[in-house]
Motif scaffolding. Structure first.
Motif, PDB file in Angstrom:
ATOM      1  N   ASP A  55      86.571  39.720  28.213  1.00  0.00           N
ATOM      2  CA  ASP A  55      86.111  40.397  29.432  1.00  0.00           C
ATOM      3  C   ASP A  55      84.993  41.388  29.134  1.00  0.00           C
ATOM      4  OD1 ASP A  55      87.957  39.008  30.908  1.00  0.00           O
ATOM      5  OD2 ASP A  55      89.480  40.591  30.849  1.00  0.00           O
ATOM      6  N   GLN A  56      84.981  41.934  27.928  1.00  0.00           N
ATOM      7  CA  GLN A  56      83.914  42.844  27.529  1.00  0.00           C
ATOM      8  C   GLN A  56      82.665  42.090  27.068  1.00  0.00           C
ATOM      9  OE1 GLN A  56      86.774  44.930  24.758  1.00  0.00           O
ATOM     10  NE2 GLN A  56      85.645  46.733  25.441  1.00  0.00           N
ATOM     11  N   ILE A  57      82.889  40.949  26.420  1.00  0.00           N
ATOM     12  CA  ILE A  57      81.774  40.205  25.822  1.00  0.00           C
ATOM     13  C   ILE A  57      81.060  39.321  26.837  1.00  0.00           C
ATOM     14  CG2 ILE A  57      81.176  38.442  24.117  1.00  0.00           C
ATOM     15  CD1 ILE A  57      83.486  39.527  22.402  1.00  0.00           C
ATOM     16  N   SER A  58      81.821  38.588  27.633  1.00  0.00           N
ATOM     17  CA  SER A  58      81.256  37.582  28.539  1.00  0.00           C
ATOM     18  C   SER A  58      80.170  38.127  29.470  1.00  0.00           C
ATOM     19  CB  SER A  58      82.388  36.926  29.341  1.00  0.00           C
ATOM     20  OG  SER A  58      81.882  35.935  30.184  1.00  0.00           O
ATOM     21  N   PRO A  59      80.356  39.290  30.123  1.00  0.00           N
ATOM     22  CA  PRO A  59      79.311  39.784  31.034  1.00  0.00           C
ATOM     23  C   PRO A  59      78.011  40.171  30.316  1.00  0.00           C
ATOM     24  CG  PRO A  59      81.414  40.886  31.430  1.00  0.00           C
ATOM     25  CD  PRO A  59      81.544  40.153  30.146  1.00  0.00           C
ATOM     26  N   ASN A  60      78.076  40.318  28.999  1.00  0.00           N
ATOM     27  CA  ASN A  60      76.901  40.762  28.236  1.00  0.00           C
ATOM     28  C   ASN A  60      76.192  39.624  27.499  1.00  0.00           C
ATOM     29  OD1 ASN A  60      76.933  43.865  28.431  1.00  0.00           O
ATOM     30  ND2 ASN A  60      79.052  43.388  27.881  1.00  0.00           N
ATOM     31  N   ARG A  61      76.649  38.396  27.708  1.00  0.00           N
ATOM     32  CA  ARG A  61      76.017  37.266  27.020  1.00  0.00           C
ATOM     33  C   ARG A  61      74.544  37.145  27.379  1.00  0.00           C
ATOM     34  NH1 ARG A  61      80.688  32.637  27.992  1.00  0.00           N
ATOM     35  NH2 ARG A  61      82.007  33.154  26.180  1.00  0.00           N
ATOM     36  N   ASN A  62      74.241  37.113  28.658  1.00  0.00           N
ATOM     37  CA  ASN A  62      72.848  36.961  29.098  1.00  0.00           C
ATOM     38  C   ASN A  62      72.013  38.209  28.808  1.00  0.00           C
ATOM     39  OD1 ASN A  62      73.291  34.366  30.061  1.00  0.00           O
ATOM     40  ND2 ASN A  62      73.926  35.098  32.080  1.00  0.00           N
ATOM     41  N   ARG A  63      72.682  39.305  28.601  1.00  0.00           N
ATOM     42  CA  ARG A  63      71.982  40.550  28.269  1.00  0.00           C
ATOM     43  C   ARG A  63      71.286  40.438  26.922  1.00  0.00           C
ATOM     44  NH1 ARG A  63      75.481  46.116  27.594  1.00  0.00           N
ATOM     45  NH2 ARG A  63      73.856  47.489  26.712  1.00  0.00           N
TER      46      ARG A  63
END
Length: 202
Positions: A55-63
């Motif tokens: 949940d912490q990693i997934s939203p930051n993939r495209n970042r």
């Protein structure tokens, strides 16, 4: 002397890649350069992938990987990329901890430079980390299999039925060995060469 200067130059160039100047302040974007200020828990948290949830990693993939289509990646590639994103997030957290004076705009500038400079090295590091973990797990697996094998044999030998079955076999083997040894001695004692050697010794 020339080799020493070349090695020093390489070290200096490498360190320069790990340093970002923000408003006259030096910021290390290599998280391991902060290790002198780490406690043991922080060191383990940084070095072991998997300390952050999906949940912490997934939203930051495209970042950090705006150029990648995640659906096209293999499972192994996703693991490496996710662990790399985790390294970026951990590094930014360390930087904000050790440089609390940085504004959000300055942190964004650090993040952009870090994403360009450290992406390849972070990927290499997490790949080596996964390989090391896999080796340790394989060694543990082999150790467990050896222990289970020896334990099963010990348990088998400790059974009463096993001992009752093996004891006569051991006695038979011992008697057979003793008889074979005795016959060998008697044959040698009848051998003139053997007797001659004994006489010479006497």
């Amino acid at each position: 002397m020339i080799k020493s200067k070349n090695s020093e130059r390489k070290i200096t160039n490498h360190l320069q890649q790990d340093v970002v100047k923000v408003s006259g302040k030096t910021v290390f974007i290599n998280p391991f350069l902060y290790w002198r200020r780490f406690d043991e828990n922080t060191n383990r948290w940084l070095r072991e992938p998997g300390q952050m949830s999906e949940d912490q990693i997934s939203p930051n993939r495209n970042r950090f990987y705006p150029e990648i289509e995640w659906a096209d990646l293999s499972h192994e590639q996703k693991l490496i990329k996710d662990a790399t994103v985790e390294m970026f997030l951990k590094t930014l957290e360390l930087i904000s901890t050790f440089h609390p004076y940085l504004s959000s705009g300055q942190l964004l500038e650090v993040e952009r430079k870090m994403a360009i400079i450290k992406k390849i090295s972070f990927e290499k590091w997490v790949t080596k980390s996964f390989a090391k973990k896999a080796r340790l797990l394989e060694n543990e697996k082999r150790k467990f299999q050896r222990e289970r094998f020896f334990n099963s044999w010990r348990e088998w030998f400790s059974l009463v039925n096993t001992q009752q079955a093996i004891l006569p076999l051991i006695v038979t083997l011992f008697i057979s060995s003793f008889i074979g040894w005795s016959l060998g001695i008697s044959k040698n004692s009848c051998n003139p060469y053997f007797e001659q050697n004994i006489d010479q010794l006497n």
